[in-house]
Design a protein around this motif. Structure first.
Motif, PDB file in Angstrom:
ATOM      1  N   THR A 117      33.905  17.006  97.606  1.00 25.46           N
ATOM      2  CA  THR A 117      35.113  17.820  97.662  1.00 25.46           C
ATOM      3  C   THR A 117      34.910  19.043  98.541  1.00 25.46           C
ATOM      4  O   THR A 117      35.776  19.409  99.352  1.00 25.46           O
ATOM      5  CB  THR A 117      35.532  18.259  96.246  1.00 25.46           C
ATOM      6  OG1 THR A 117      35.807  17.096  95.454  1.00 25.46           O
ATOM      7  CG2 THR A 117      36.778  19.128  96.295  1.00 25.46           C
ATOM      8  N   LEU A 118      33.764  19.693  98.404  1.00 22.46           N
ATOM      9  CA  LEU A 118      33.456  20.847  99.251  1.00 22.46           C
ATOM     10  C   LEU A 118      33.394  20.430 100.722  1.00 22.46           C
ATOM     11  O   LEU A 118      33.866  21.161 101.609  1.00 22.46           O
ATOM     12  CB  LEU A 118      32.134  21.473  98.819  1.00 22.46           C
ATOM     13  CG  LEU A 118      32.144  22.212  97.474  1.00 22.46           C
ATOM     14  CD1 LEU A 118      30.721  22.619  97.074  1.00 22.46           C
ATOM     15  CD2 LEU A 118      33.046  23.444  97.545  1.00 22.46           C
ATOM     16  N   SER A 177      31.267  18.103  82.808  1.00 21.89           N
ATOM     17  CA  SER A 177      32.430  18.959  82.560  1.00 21.89           C
ATOM     18  C   SER A 177      32.357  20.226  83.396  1.00 21.89           C
ATOM     19  O   SER A 177      33.368  20.673  83.970  1.00 21.89           O
ATOM     20  CB  SER A 177      32.511  19.315  81.067  1.00 21.89           C
ATOM     21  OG  SER A 177      32.651  18.156  80.281  1.00 21.89           O
ATOM     22  N   PHE A 178      31.162  20.825  83.471  1.00 20.27           N
ATOM     23  CA  PHE A 178      30.995  22.065  84.230  1.00 20.27           C
ATOM     24  C   PHE A 178      31.258  21.831  85.722  1.00 20.27           C
ATOM     25  O   PHE A 178      31.998  22.586  86.364  1.00 20.27           O
ATOM     26  CB  PHE A 178      29.584  22.605  84.010  1.00 20.27           C
ATOM     27  CG  PHE A 178      29.275  23.840  84.802  1.00 20.27           C
ATOM     28  CD1 PHE A 178      29.875  25.052  84.494  1.00 20.27           C
ATOM     29  CD2 PHE A 178      28.387  23.797  85.862  1.00 20.27           C
ATOM     30  CE1 PHE A 178      29.590  26.196  85.230  1.00 20.27           C
ATOM     31  CE2 PHE A 178      28.099  24.929  86.607  1.00 20.27           C
ATOM     32  CZ  PHE A 178      28.707  26.139  86.282  1.00 20.27           C
ATOM     33  N   LEU A 179      30.657  20.776  86.272  1.00 20.84           N
ATOM     34  CA  LEU A 179      30.839  20.500  87.690  1.00 20.84           C
ATOM     35  C   LEU A 179      32.275  20.099  88.000  1.00 20.84           C
ATOM     36  O   LEU A 179      32.811  20.451  89.059  1.00 20.84           O
ATOM     37  CB  LEU A 179      29.871  19.400  88.134  1.00 20.84           C
ATOM     38  CG  LEU A 179      28.382  19.743  88.040  1.00 20.84           C
ATOM     39  CD1 LEU A 179      27.533  18.560  88.475  1.00 20.84           C
ATOM     40  CD2 LEU A 179      28.047  20.964  88.876  1.00 20.84           C
ATOM     41  N   THR A 180      32.911  19.380  87.071  1.00 23.10           N
ATOM     42  CA  THR A 180      34.308  19.005  87.273  1.00 23.10           C
ATOM     43  C   THR A 180      35.205  20.236  87.262  1.00 23.10           C
ATOM     44  O   THR A 180      36.192  20.313  88.013  1.00 23.10           O
ATOM     45  CB  THR A 180      34.757  18.015  86.188  1.00 23.10           C
ATOM     46  OG1 THR A 180      33.917  16.855  86.223  1.00 23.10           O
ATOM     47  CG2 THR A 180      36.202  17.584  86.399  1.00 23.10           C
ATOM     48  N   ALA A 181      34.879  21.216  86.414  1.00 22.44           N
ATOM     49  CA  ALA A 181      35.660  22.455  86.380  1.00 22.44           C
ATOM     50  C   ALA A 181      35.566  23.188  87.721  1.00 22.44           C
ATOM     51  O   ALA A 181      36.573  23.691  88.245  1.00 22.44           O
ATOM     52  CB  ALA A 181      35.167  23.352  85.245  1.00 22.44           C
ATOM     53  N   ILE A 182      34.363  23.248  88.279  1.00 23.47           N
ATOM     54  CA  ILE A 182      34.203  23.892  89.593  1.00 23.47           C
ATOM     55  C   ILE A 182      34.989  23.122  90.650  1.00 23.47           C
ATOM     56  O   ILE A 182      35.647  23.713  91.521  1.00 23.47           O
ATOM     57  CB  ILE A 182      32.716  23.965  89.976  1.00 23.47           C
ATOM     58  CG1 ILE A 182      31.940  24.807  88.960  1.00 23.47           C
ATOM     59  CG2 ILE A 182      32.559  24.557  91.375  1.00 23.47           C
ATOM     60  CD1 ILE A 182      30.453  24.852  89.236  1.00 23.47           C
ATOM     61  N   THR A 184      37.687  21.349  90.231  1.00 26.65           N
ATOM     62  CA  THR A 184      39.103  21.642  90.055  1.00 26.65           C
ATOM     63  C   THR A 184      39.466  22.997  90.658  1.00 26.65           C
ATOM     64  O   THR A 184      40.515  23.154  91.299  1.00 26.65           O
ATOM     65  CB  THR A 184      39.464  21.626  88.560  1.00 26.65           C
ATOM     66  OG1 THR A 184      39.132  20.351  88.007  1.00 26.65           O
ATOM     67  CG2 THR A 184      40.958  21.876  88.358  1.00 26.65           C
ATOM     68  N   PHE A 185      38.591  23.976  90.458  1.00 24.36           N
ATOM     69  CA  PHE A 185      38.821  25.305  91.043  1.00 24.36           C
ATOM     70  C   PHE A 185      38.884  25.221  92.572  1.00 24.36           C
ATOM     71  O   PHE A 185      39.761  25.821  93.207  1.00 24.36           O
ATOM     72  CB  PHE A 185      37.709  26.258  90.600  1.00 24.36           C
ATOM     73  CG  PHE A 185      37.774  27.610  91.252  1.00 24.36           C
ATOM     74  CD1 PHE A 185      38.721  28.546  90.865  1.00 24.36           C
ATOM     75  CD2 PHE A 185      36.877  27.953  92.257  1.00 24.36           C
ATOM     76  CE1 PHE A 185      38.785  29.792  91.472  1.00 24.36           C
ATOM     77  CE2 PHE A 185      36.930  29.197  92.865  1.00 24.36           C
ATOM     78  CZ  PHE A 185      37.896  30.116  92.474  1.00 24.36           C
TER      79      PHE A 185
END
Length: 351
Positions: A117-118, A177-182, A184-185
């Motif tokens: 994504t990045l 979950s943590f990496l998915t949150a980033i 999404t941001f």
């Protein structure tokens, strides 16, 4: 824990049977679609594409173009991605001695997803950077999950690799979950890229020949490395001390398999997006049918994963035709209840 590898019941018939199933699913994948083409014409056309073979399929040029430009690369990409994810799952399970280890659950897929994504957001014109970014993200995700699970296991006094099955899975869920949150941001920062990113997240194997050519070099390297370490993983299953007495360097073997499995995951994710549960479903079925030796689990997972994802893509294209489901939705429908069943079986064995 997977425990000591059981003697493999595999014979050449298992490989031949798996290849036959793969061939049938690939033909079915070429048949699936709005255009009605007979199976015999498809077989003749595929034969005509082979070197030194000439066959008249009777297909019009438009139908030949449909098969060659759309359906054939899609089927081949699905086969490569499915084989890589299944074999990577088997490799992770051998390294961690854990039947629930999976690229999707150990943070590898989410790490690769964040990194990709990045790359999409920051380097939109540099498609060649996506596999490199995905590989770095996959390795980072697995490292975080393993470190967290190992630390939690030691603090809880459970010991073992990753603190046991439940601890490792929970660590993978937390990291995912943590990496998915980033991720999404990051998506919200680039709203104009949301459609492209979301279509990638839900899984897509319809990118054509460019996708296939992009993934093939990484697929070849990772597959060869994993297949060559099947016997080593069998030795590791009896314990590090016993493996050391046989001249096997456990740390080096684990690192090599971990890197190869992460490369396989990263290359698959880079071209297809996040497709879950293939690495749990296929290796588990292979073990139930052919035995626990990684010398047969790895190659059969490669073939079985290819057939599984080609079949999943066929379902995704036809179940709500003319619309199309994301392929990741299909694998989740199959994999989620399957994973619950494997988890229940693992808990019964542990108790």
């Amino acid at each position: 824990m997977t425990g000591k590898a059981q003697p493999s019941r595999a014979r050449p018939v298992w490989v031949a049977g798996a290849l036959a199933v793969l061939a049938l699913t690939m033909v079915a994948g070429l048949l699936g679609g709005a255009a009605d083409i007979s199976p015999w014409q498809v077989v003749l056309q595929v034969a005509d594409w082979l070197p030194f073979v000439s066959a008249d399929s009777g297909l019009a040029p438009v139908e030949q173009g449909l098969l060659y430009e759309l359906r054939l690369p899609r089927v081949l990409v699905a086969a490569v991605v499915g084989g890589l994810l299944a074999m990577a799952g088997a490799g992770y399970q051998g390294v961690f001695r854990n039947p629930l280890a999976d690229p999707y659950l150990l943070g590898a897929a989410s790490g690769a997803g964040l990194a990709t994504t990045l790359a999409i957001v920051l380097l939109p014109g540099a498609s060649g950077s996506i596999p490199v970014a995905a590989f770095a993200g996959a390795v980072g995700g697995v490292f975080l999950a393993y470190t967290l699970g190992n630390a939690a296991g030691r603090s809880g006094g459970t010991g073992g690799t990753g603190g046991g099955t439940a601890t490792l899975v929970l660590a993978g869920v937390a990291v995912t979950s943590f990496l998915t949150a980033i991720q999404t941001f990051v998506q919200q920062l680039k709203v104009e890229e949301l459609e492209r990113i979301y279509s990638w997240i839900l899984g897509d194997v319809g990118g054509g020949w460019d996708q296939l050519l992009l993934v093939l070099p990484y697929a070849a390297v990772s597959s060869v490395l994993l297949l060559l370490h099947g016997r080593m993983l069998d030795v590791l299953s009896v314990g590090d001390e016993e493996a050391g007495s046989l001249g096997v360097r456990a740390g080096r073997v684990r690192l090599t398999v971990l890197v190869a499995a992460s490369l396989a995951t990263a290359s698959a994710v880079a071209v297809s997006g996040l497709i879950g549960f293939v690495g749990v479903v296929v290796p588990h079925v292979v073990r139930r049918l052919a035995g626990g030796s990684y010398r047969i689990v790895l190659p059969l997972s490669l073939i079985g994963g290819a057939a599984f994802l080609v079949a999943a893509d066929l379902i995704a294209r036809t179940v709500i035709a003319p619309a199309e489901l994301p392929i990741g939705v299909v694998t989740m429908f199959v994999g989620a209840p399957f994973f619950v069943g494997v988890l229940r079986m693992t808990r019964r064995v542990a108790t």
